[in-house]
Motif scaffolding. Structure first.
Motif, PDB file in Angstrom:
ATOM      1  N   MET A  38       0.838  -1.202   0.000  1.00 37.25           N
ATOM      2  CA  MET A  38       0.000   0.000   0.000  1.00 37.25           C
ATOM      3  C   MET A  38       0.874   1.254   0.000  1.00 37.25           C
ATOM      4  SD  MET A  38      -2.999  -1.184   2.686  1.00 37.25           S
ATOM      5  CE  MET A  38      -3.734   0.442   2.746  1.00 37.25           C
ATOM      6  N   ALA A  39       2.002   1.198   0.720  1.00 31.79           N
ATOM      7  CA  ALA A  39       2.916   2.346   0.776  1.00 31.79           C
ATOM      8  C   ALA A  39       3.542   2.593  -0.587  1.00 31.79           C
ATOM      9  CB  ALA A  39       3.994   2.105   1.829  1.00 31.79           C
ATOM     10  N   VAL A  40       3.936   1.520  -1.266  1.00 32.10           N
ATOM     11  CA  VAL A  40       4.530   1.644  -2.600  1.00 32.10           C
ATOM     12  C   VAL A  40       3.511   2.213  -3.583  1.00 32.10           C
ATOM     13  CG1 VAL A  40       5.465   0.364  -4.559  1.00 32.10           C
ATOM     14  CG2 VAL A  40       6.220  -0.185  -2.246  1.00 32.10           C
ATOM     15  N   GLU A  41       2.286   1.717  -3.507  1.00 34.32           N
ATOM     16  CA  GLU A  41       1.232   2.175  -4.412  1.00 34.32           C
ATOM     17  C   GLU A  41       0.881   3.643  -4.190  1.00 34.32           C
ATOM     18  OE1 GLU A  41      -1.937  -0.542  -3.699  1.00 34.32           O
ATOM     19  OE2 GLU A  41      -1.011  -2.176  -4.864  1.00 34.32           O
ATOM     20  N   SER A  42       1.102   4.138  -2.981  1.00 35.25           N
ATOM     21  CA  SER A  42       0.803   5.540  -2.685  1.00 35.25           C
ATOM     22  C   SER A  42       1.758   6.486  -3.393  1.00 35.25           C
ATOM     23  CB  SER A  42       0.869   5.792  -1.175  1.00 35.25           C
ATOM     24  OG  SER A  42       2.220   5.806  -0.718  1.00 35.25           O
ATOM     25  N   GLN A  43       2.935   5.973  -3.783  1.00 32.11           N
ATOM     26  CA  GLN A  43       3.974   6.765  -4.452  1.00 32.11           C
ATOM     27  C   GLN A  43       4.392   7.980  -3.613  1.00 32.11           C
ATOM     28  OE1 GLN A  43       2.479   7.588  -8.437  1.00 32.11           O
ATOM     29  NE2 GLN A  43       3.212   5.617  -9.162  1.00 32.11           N
ATOM     30  N   ASP A  44       4.256   7.860  -2.310  1.00 29.89           N
ATOM     31  CA  ASP A  44       4.677   8.921  -1.398  1.00 29.89           C
ATOM     32  C   ASP A  44       5.923   8.449  -0.665  1.00 29.89           C
ATOM     33  OD1 ASP A  44       3.927  11.506   0.168  1.00 29.89           O
ATOM     34  OD2 ASP A  44       4.277  10.017   1.732  1.00 29.89           O
ATOM     35  N   THR A  45       7.008   9.177  -0.818  1.00 29.92           N
ATOM     36  CA  THR A  45       8.300   8.746  -0.271  1.00 29.92           C
ATOM     37  C   THR A  45       8.262   8.612   1.234  1.00 29.92           C
ATOM     38  OG1 THR A  45       9.438   9.860  -2.102  1.00 29.92           O
ATOM     39  CG2 THR A  45      10.768   9.240  -0.187  1.00 29.92           C
ATOM     40  N   ARG A  46       7.667   9.589   1.911  1.00 27.22           N
ATOM     41  CA  ARG A  46       7.633   9.540   3.381  1.00 27.22           C
ATOM     42  C   ARG A  46       6.816   8.346   3.868  1.00 27.22           C
ATOM     43  NH1 ARG A  46       6.390  14.251   4.237  1.00 27.22           N
ATOM     44  NH2 ARG A  46       8.323  15.147   5.030  1.00 27.22           N
ATOM     45  N   THR A  47       5.704   8.067   3.198  1.00 29.43           N
ATOM     46  CA  THR A  47       4.867   6.925   3.569  1.00 29.43           C
ATOM     47  C   THR A  47       5.646   5.620   3.397  1.00 29.43           C
ATOM     48  OG1 THR A  47       2.840   8.087   2.923  1.00 29.43           O
ATOM     49  CG2 THR A  47       2.726   5.683   3.058  1.00 29.43           C
ATOM     50  N   ALA A  48       6.419   5.526   2.323  1.00 32.20           N
ATOM     51  CA  ALA A  48       7.215   4.314   2.072  1.00 32.20           C
ATOM     52  C   ALA A  48       8.285   4.136   3.142  1.00 32.20           C
ATOM     53  CB  ALA A  48       7.854   4.390   0.691  1.00 32.20           C
ATOM     54  N   ILE A  49       8.945   5.225   3.527  1.00 33.25           N
ATOM     55  CA  ILE A  49       9.975   5.163   4.559  1.00 33.25           C
ATOM     56  C   ILE A  49       9.381   4.691   5.882  1.00 33.25           C
ATOM     57  CG2 ILE A  49      11.564   6.538   5.976  1.00 33.25           C
ATOM     58  CD1 ILE A  49      11.981   8.334   3.517  1.00 33.25           C
ATOM     59  N   GLU A  50       8.234   5.250   6.233  1.00 26.51           N
ATOM     60  CA  GLU A  50       7.578   4.880   7.496  1.00 26.51           C
ATOM     61  C   GLU A  50       7.123   3.426   7.475  1.00 26.51           C
ATOM     62  OE1 GLU A  50       4.540   7.821   7.781  1.00 26.51           O
ATOM     63  OE2 GLU A  50       5.870   9.368   8.615  1.00 26.51           O
ATOM     64  N   ALA A  51       6.661   2.942   6.314  1.00 26.07           N
ATOM     65  CA  ALA A  51       6.220   1.545   6.211  1.00 26.07           C
ATOM     66  C   ALA A  51       7.400   0.594   6.373  1.00 26.07           C
ATOM     67  CB  ALA A  51       5.541   1.316   4.865  1.00 26.07           C
ATOM     68  N   VAL A  52       8.530   0.943   5.775  1.00 31.08           N
ATOM     69  CA  VAL A  52       9.738   0.129   5.914  1.00 31.08           C
ATOM     70  C   VAL A  52      10.176   0.092   7.372  1.00 31.08           C
ATOM     71  CG1 VAL A  52      12.222   0.077   5.422  1.00 31.08           C
ATOM     72  CG2 VAL A  52      10.587   0.415   3.557  1.00 31.08           C
ATOM     73  N   MET A  53      10.148   1.244   8.035  1.00 33.73           N
ATOM     74  CA  MET A  53      10.575   1.310   9.428  1.00 33.73           C
ATOM     75  C   MET A  53       9.634   0.524  10.329  1.00 33.73           C
ATOM     76  SD  MET A  53      13.101   2.424  10.997  1.00 33.73           S
ATOM     77  CE  MET A  53      13.259   1.480  12.491  1.00 33.73           C
ATOM     78  N   ASP A  54       8.327   0.623  10.083  1.00 36.90           N
ATOM     79  CA  ASP A  54       7.353  -0.128  10.882  1.00 36.90           C
ATOM     80  C   ASP A  54       7.552  -1.629  10.716  1.00 36.90           C
ATOM     81  OD1 ASP A  54       6.228   2.181  11.850  1.00 36.90           O
ATOM     82  OD2 ASP A  54       4.560   2.212  10.421  1.00 36.90           O
ATOM     83  N   THR A  55       7.898  -2.048   9.502  1.00 37.60           N
ATOM     84  CA  THR A  55       8.150  -3.461   9.236  1.00 37.60           C
ATOM     85  C   THR A  55       9.363  -3.952  10.019  1.00 37.60           C
ATOM     86  OG1 THR A  55       7.217  -3.301   7.006  1.00 37.60           O
ATOM     87  CG2 THR A  55       8.661  -5.170   7.447  1.00 37.60           C
ATOM     88  N   ILE A  56      10.420  -3.163  10.025  1.00 38.30           N
ATOM     89  CA  ILE A  56      11.633  -3.536  10.762  1.00 38.30           C
ATOM     90  C   ILE A  56      11.330  -3.638  12.256  1.00 38.30           C
ATOM     91  CG2 ILE A  56      13.947  -2.760  11.439  1.00 38.30           C
ATOM     92  CD1 ILE A  56      14.211  -1.537   8.628  1.00 38.30           C
TER      93      ILE A  56
END
Length: 235
Positions: A38-56
């Protein structure tokens, strides 16, 4: 009757590059993969960074000061978690430098490493003033507006300020947390070119997640050695 537990999730060990601390982690599950997609599909860089961090944060078992992790820590941790979750290899389409033909190249994600250089972090600027340097935490990225038109030169200047962890003057140490952005900018602008080069050289030598892809072109047989950098380059 409740539903059964489908899998016993395996545990793996990994060493955080910037600290050398070894921690245990698990692969991400469908619930985390869904958030990532969902973060990738949003094409929003900050959202993608936060999703990666939440996953870690979800996948690492040990207690870690996540806010102090560097950008290359995050890239390395996520790449290794991803390798245990969605496959230990990635197929990349790479253009041949000889003929521009697209080649299908396979990379083993678990072979990726971060090379930590030995660098000096304490520097005297003159007889009265010294600075302590650090690799900036990943949280710096969440402070930027990636959609605005800020020139790269301005971002580089901002990043330089984030690399100063403290300023020492008259035996008094002032931490970065106690320095406003305006004060830091004024401090940096007061430097000579040689003094500022100390920081810019530190930034340029910052560790990166990188790998050299070596392959012979399927079309023209040209021998290619291409360096790819950054987490996004490996997927």
């Amino acid at each position: 009757m409740g539903l059964p537990k489908l899998n016993d999730v395996p545990k793996y060990s990994i060493t955080i590059p910037s600290t050398g601390k070894k921690v245990k982690y698990r692969p991400y599950l469908v619930k985390e993969e869904k958030v990532l997609l969902m973060a990738v599909e949003s094409q929003d860089t900050r959202t993608a960074i936060e999703a990666v961090m939440d996953t870690i944060k979800s996948c690492v078992y040990d207690k870690v000061d996540f806010d102090s992790l560097t950008t290359f820590d995050i890239e390395y941790l996520f790449t290794q978690i991803r390798s245990k979750s969605a496959g230990e290899t990635a197929r990349l389409g790479m253009k041949c430098k000889g003929c521009d033909q697209l080649n299908d190249v396979v990379i083993k994600l678990d072979e990726l490493k971060i090379n930590m250089p030995k660098v000096k972090k304490n520097h005297k600027l003159n007889d009265d003033v010294s600075i302590e340097l650090r690799y900036p935490p990943y949280t710096v990225l969440t402070e930027y507006d990636f959609e605005d038109d800020t020139p790269n030169s301005v971002r580089s200047f901002q990043l330089a300020g984030k690399c100063v962890s403290a300023v020492i003057y008259d035996d008094e140490r002032t931490s970065n947390q106690d320095i406003t952005e305006d004060e830091m900018q004024e401090f940096l602008e007061s430097m000579t070119t040689e003094q500022f080069k100390i920081i810019s050289s530190f930034v340029e030598a910052m560790p990166k997640l990188s790998h050299t892809l070596i392959f012979d072109c399927e079309s023209c047989e040209h021998h290619n050695e291409i360096v790819i950098e950054g987490m996004q380059s490996f997927f």
